[in-house]
Motif scaffolding. Structure first.
Motif, mmCIF file in Angstrom:
data_model
loop_
_atom_site.group_PDB
_atom_site.id
_atom_site.type_symbol
_atom_site.label_atom_id
_atom_site.label_comp_id
_atom_site.label_asym_id
_atom_site.label_seq_id
_atom_site.Cartn_x
_atom_site.Cartn_y
_atom_site.Cartn_z
ATOM 1 N N ALA A 88 0.829 -1.208 0.000
ATOM 2 C CA ALA A 88 0.000 0.000 0.000
ATOM 3 C C ALA A 88 0.864 1.260 0.000
ATOM 4 O O ALA A 88 0.578 2.223 -0.722
ATOM 5 N N HIS A 89 1.923 1.258 0.800
ATOM 6 C CA HIS A 89 2.809 2.420 0.829
ATOM 7 C C HIS A 89 3.527 2.600 -0.511
ATOM 8 O O HIS A 89 3.683 3.725 -0.994
ATOM 9 N N LEU A 90 3.940 1.515 -1.098
ATOM 10 C CA LEU A 90 4.631 1.606 -2.389
ATOM 11 C C LEU A 90 3.683 2.098 -3.479
ATOM 12 O O LEU A 90 4.081 2.875 -4.359
ATOM 13 N N LYS A 91 2.416 1.678 -3.416
ATOM 14 C CA LYS A 91 1.444 2.173 -4.401
ATOM 15 C C LYS A 91 1.252 3.676 -4.237
ATOM 16 O O LYS A 91 1.200 4.419 -5.225
ATOM 17 N N GLN A 92 1.139 4.124 -2.979
ATOM 18 C CA GLN A 92 0.978 5.558 -2.740
ATOM 19 C C GLN A 92 2.209 6.320 -3.240
ATOM 20 O O GLN A 92 2.081 7.398 -3.818
ATOM 21 N N LEU A 93 3.386 5.752 -3.020
ATOM 22 C CA LEU A 93 4.607 6.391 -3.496
ATOM 23 C C LEU A 93 4.592 6.512 -5.023
ATOM 24 O O LEU A 93 4.926 7.560 -5.581
ATOM 25 N N ARG A 94 4.173 5.447 -5.703
ATOM 26 C CA ARG A 94 4.108 5.500 -7.172
ATOM 27 C C ARG A 94 3.087 6.541 -7.635
ATOM 28 O O ARG A 94 3.331 7.276 -8.604
ATOM 29 N N ASP A 95 1.942 6.592 -6.947
ATOM 30 C CA ASP A 95 0.927 7.588 -7.310
ATOM 31 C C ASP A 95 1.469 9.000 -7.139
ATOM 32 O O ASP A 95 1.222 9.887 -7.974
ATOM 33 N N THR A 96 2.206 9.223 -6.059
ATOM 34 C CA THR A 96 2.796 10.543 -5.823
ATOM 35 C C THR A 96 3.833 10.860 -6.889
ATOM 36 O O THR A 96 3.919 12.001 -7.371
ATOM 37 N N ALA A 97 4.622 9.856 -7.267
ATOM 38 C CA ALA A 97 5.617 10.070 -8.314
ATOM 39 C C ALA A 97 4.950 10.487 -9.623
ATOM 40 O O ALA A 97 5.433 11.400 -10.317
ATOM 41 N N CYS A 98 3.832 9.847 -9.942
ATOM 42 C CA CYS A 98 3.102 10.225 -11.159
ATOM 43 C C CYS A 98 2.559 11.645 -11.046
ATOM 44 O O CYS A 98 2.628 12.426 -12.006
ATOM 45 N N ALA A 99 2.011 11.984 -9.880
ATOM 46 C CA ALA A 99 1.468 13.328 -9.690
ATOM 47 C C ALA A 99 2.552 14.391 -9.806
ATOM 48 O O ALA A 99 2.295 15.506 -10.261
ATOM 49 N N ARG A 100 3.771 14.042 -9.418
ATOM 50 C CA ARG A 100 4.892 14.978 -9.482
ATOM 51 C C ARG A 100 5.583 14.959 -10.848
ATOM 52 O O ARG A 100 6.466 15.775 -11.101
ATOM 53 N N GLY A 101 5.198 13.997 -11.682
ATOM 54 C CA GLY A 101 5.821 13.892 -12.993
ATOM 55 C C GLY A 101 7.211 13.292 -12.978
ATOM 56 O O GLY A 101 8.000 13.529 -13.894
ATOM 57 N N VAL A 102 7.520 12.490 -11.939
ATOM 58 C CA VAL A 102 8.863 11.898 -11.836
ATOM 59 C C VAL A 102 8.805 10.368 -11.858
ATOM 60 O O VAL A 102 9.743 9.703 -11.438
ATOM 61 N N GLU A 103 7.697 9.826 -12.375
ATOM 62 C CA GLU A 103 7.535 8.367 -12.332
ATOM 63 C C GLU A 103 8.647 7.622 -13.061
ATOM 64 O O GLU A 103 8.994 6.493 -12.702
ATOM 65 N N GLU A 104 9.240 8.241 -14.076
ATOM 66 C CA GLU A 104 10.320 7.582 -14.807
ATOM 67 C C GLU A 104 11.609 7.530 -13.996
ATOM 68 O O GLU A 104 12.558 6.828 -14.370
#
Length: 290
Positions: A88-104
């Protein structure tokens, strides 16, 4: 860091016995910790004795990403491998990365760092472990694993808080002054048995694992509650967690006073106080692999 035990970025706890005193969502507490202490985390990332900007960073016990995003703010060209046991924490981290535009720039890995065999995390230039090493059942083995995976000349940053922060002035609450310190004393007794590495001096252990400790810094934290409304929610969540480990050792009078502070429907709720401040210390050790 989340492990097999109910750990947070501070310490393991047990839930309270009443509905209003159950700890808030763990992810919310981690996010509040990141928000309230953001300036101090940034000062630590700026202090790190790096010879060049890291290209690959591993964040051990990343939680919801406080360290991951602080490091990307400091080193925007880097790629971070974020490791935690909580899906769950890792999913939230990925979602935040996408929101920040740094998912790559972010890769998440679900793993228990107390396992003897770690997944392949690459050869990072920088490994970051904030409020996670003291949760390790076998810290010597974890330090050895970090030493083995770091690139030659790579840096390992261990960051630890001095236990739970303090929030209340000594005169509070007015009918039970000094309550918070008594709660901490009771909670500390629990953690001395169940989290024996909390408050450890990581310098000698890093040296024993083959690292050269190049710096140690203690950062005092004093944040007035008036600076951010998040301080009240941070205090509420932290004291809810302390209640879980302190309740059995507190007097009935202290427990009743604590419950009033934690009752968000009460006029005496900690959320209504205007004299809160976050008081603690963070210590960072910077150790290099020769």
């Amino acid at each position: 860091m989340t492990t097999k035990h109910p750990h947070t970025s501070h310490d393991s706890t047990q839930p309270g016995t009443h509905r209003k005193h159950e700890p808030g969502d763990q992810a919310e507490i981690l996010d509040l910790d990141a928000e309230v202490l953001a300036e101090h985390t940034a000062s630590i990332t700026a202090w790190l004795p790096l010879k060049t900007n890291p290209r690959h960073i591993v964040d051990l016990g990343c939680g919801t990403g406080a360290g991951t995003f602080a490091l990307l703010d400091r080193f925007p060209e880097a790629h971070v491998t974020a490791v935690d046991t909580s899906a769950a924490h890792l999913k939230q981290l990925r979602d935040t990365a996408c929101a920040r535009g740094v998912e790559e720039h972010v890769r998440t890995v679900q793993a228990d760092l107390d396992d003897s065999d770690w997944p392949d995390l690459g050869s990072p230039d920088l490994t970051w472990a904030s409020a996670s090493m003291h949760h390790m059942a076998h810290p010597d083995r974890a330090l050895s694993n970090v030493h083995g995976m770091l690139a030659p000349g790579g840096l390992f940053a261990v960051v630890e808080l001095a236990g739970f922060p303090r929030f209340l002035p000594g005169y509070a609450p007015e009918d039970r002054p000094g309550l918070e310190e008594r709660c901490h004393a009771a909670s500390d007794s629990f953690h001395a048995e169940h989290v024996p590495h909390r408050g450890a001096d990581w310098g000698p252990m890093l040296a024993a694992a083959g690292f050269t400790v190049e710096g140690e810094r203690t950062v005092p934290v004093h944040i007035e509650g008036a600076r951010s409304e998040a301080v009240g929610r941070y205090a509420l969540g932290s004291l809810q967690r302390i209640r879980g480990t302190a309740a059995e050792s507190l007097s009935s009078e202290d427990l009743a006073a604590l419950d009033q502070l934690l009752d968000t429907d009460s006029p005496h709720s900690i959320l209504h106080r205007d004299d809160l401040a976050v008081r603690t210390e963070r210590t960072v050790w910077a150790a290099r692999r020769a």
